[in-house]
Design an enzyme around this catalytic site. Structure first.
Site, PDB file in Angstrom:
ATOM      1  NE  ARG A  15      -7.165   5.234 -12.474  1.00 16.14           N
ATOM      2  CZ  ARG A  15      -8.784   4.060 -12.476  1.00 16.14           C
ATOM      3  NH1 ARG A  15      -9.275   4.229 -13.318  1.00 16.14           N
ATOM      4  NH2 ARG A  15      -8.260   3.332 -11.370  1.00 16.14           N
ATOM      5  CG  ASP A  62       2.303  -4.924 -13.400  1.00 20.49           C
ATOM      6  OD1 ASP A  62       2.217  -4.682 -12.558  1.00 20.49           O
ATOM      7  OD2 ASP A  62       1.907  -5.680 -13.775  1.00 20.49           O
ATOM      8  CB  SER A 141      -4.435   3.245   2.605  1.00 18.71           C
ATOM      9  OG  SER A 141      -6.600   3.093   2.765  1.00 18.71           O
ATOM     10  CE1 TYR A 154      -5.339  -0.717  -0.897  1.00 15.75           C
ATOM     11  CE2 TYR A 154      -6.480   0.301   1.150  1.00 15.75           C
ATOM     12  CZ  TYR A 154      -5.583   0.644  -0.064  1.00 15.75           C
ATOM     13  OH  TYR A 154      -5.540   2.185  -0.811  1.00 15.75           O
ATOM     14  CB  ALA A 156      -1.676  -7.282   4.615  1.00 13.66           C
ATOM     15  CE  LYS A 158      -2.937   1.059  -0.006  1.00 10.20           C
ATOM     16  NZ  LYS A 158      -1.409   2.171  -1.472  1.00 10.20           N
TER      17      LYS A 158
END
Ligand code: NAP
Length: 246
Positions: A15, A62, A141, A154, A156, A158
């Site tokens: 998605r 995963d 990001s 998050y 760290a 990215k």
């Protein structure tokens, strides 16, 4: 079609941005391998890709599982004979202020976002080195560039992806493999649907183009980076954020 006879593997593609990337590369002629943890959505994505005439391999994986990543790369090689393109897209958030952030939330985000990208980069690079060509795009990001209160894990992860991108680009350039990263701002997907109206309003005030991005905006940039139109670009981090970070 600019990706005829190419094979692309995209992670977290059931998605959101990953699915849009898969559909965009398929429209340009690539056969597709996608993995995700969301099996129902994965089946739906597969049928959309195949209805456009391309082949699609799916696997419930995963990305933080090193063995499963190797198996996915091997399955793709068994089916299609090669992997030309890897897009490390799977990513999660587990937000919280640093002082309250649970160890498991730190570990989960680093494992999926950063270790997942390492796992797949390693798993596909052997084949790409042998064929002396390949293209890897990491979906990072802008939070990995600018930081964000409540997103230490998050951010760290990215920022780590950006370091991984540059090191891999330097290691693999001589073998004809390019590695780049994309740093999206706020893109309309199930991930950003979690934001409150108030948070979205606040974000919009920081975006000069005054709107959220669409998954298709990111997918078009991926297409550019995996095509010959960008043949002299490697180790680059391209922001796509409506001008939010300049
Ligand atoms: P999304 O809508 O949440 O889609 C991510 C997909 O990855 C989901 O199908 C998710 O499955 C899957 N996934 C989660 N954990 C996984 C794992 N361990 N292994 C394999 N697949 C897994 O997210 P998105 O907004 O499209 O984001 C895609 C990428 O862009 C992420 O790396 C994200 O950090 C990055 N990004 C997004 C934005 C944005 O504004 N949306 C901005 C900057 C960067 P489930 O549905 O089961 O969770």
């Amino acid at each position: 079609m600019i990706l005829s006879n190419k094979v692309a593997l995209i992670t977290g593609a059931a998605r959101g941005i990953g699915k849009e990337i898969a559909l965009t590369l398929a429209k340009e002629g690539a056969d597709i391998a996608i993995c995700d943890v969301n099996e129902e959505a994965l089946a739906q994505a597969k049928s959309e890709i195949e209805s456009g005439g391309r082949q699609c391999l799916t696997a419930s994986v995963d990305v933080s599982d090193t063995k499963a990543a190797e198996e996915m790369a091997n399955k793709t090689l068994d089916k299609f004979g090669k992997i030309d393109i890897l897009v490390n897209n799977a990513g999660i958030t587990r937000d919280g202020l640093l002082m309250r952030m649970k160890e498991e939330d730190w570990d989960a985000v680093l494992s999926v976002n950063l270790k997942g990208a390492f796992n797949f980069t390693k798993a596909v690079s052997r084949g790409m080195i042998k064929q002396r060509s390949g293209n890897i795009v990491n979906i990072a990001s802008i939070i990995g560039i600018m930081g964000n209160a409540g997103q230490a894990n998050y951010s760290a992860s990215k920022a780590g992806m950006i370091g991984l991108t540059k090191s891999a680009a330097k290691e693999l350039a001589q073998r004809g493999i390019r590695v780049n990263a994309i740093a999206p701002g706020f893109i309309k997907t199930p991930m950003t649907e979690k934001l409150t109206d108030e948070q979205t309003e606040m974000m919009l005030k920081l975006i000069p183009l005054a709107k959220l991005g669409e998954p298709a905006d990111v997918a078009k940039l991926v297409l550019f980076l995996v095509s010959d139109a960008s043949s002299y670009i490697t180790g680059e981090v391209i922001k796509i954020d409506g001008g939010m970070v300049m």
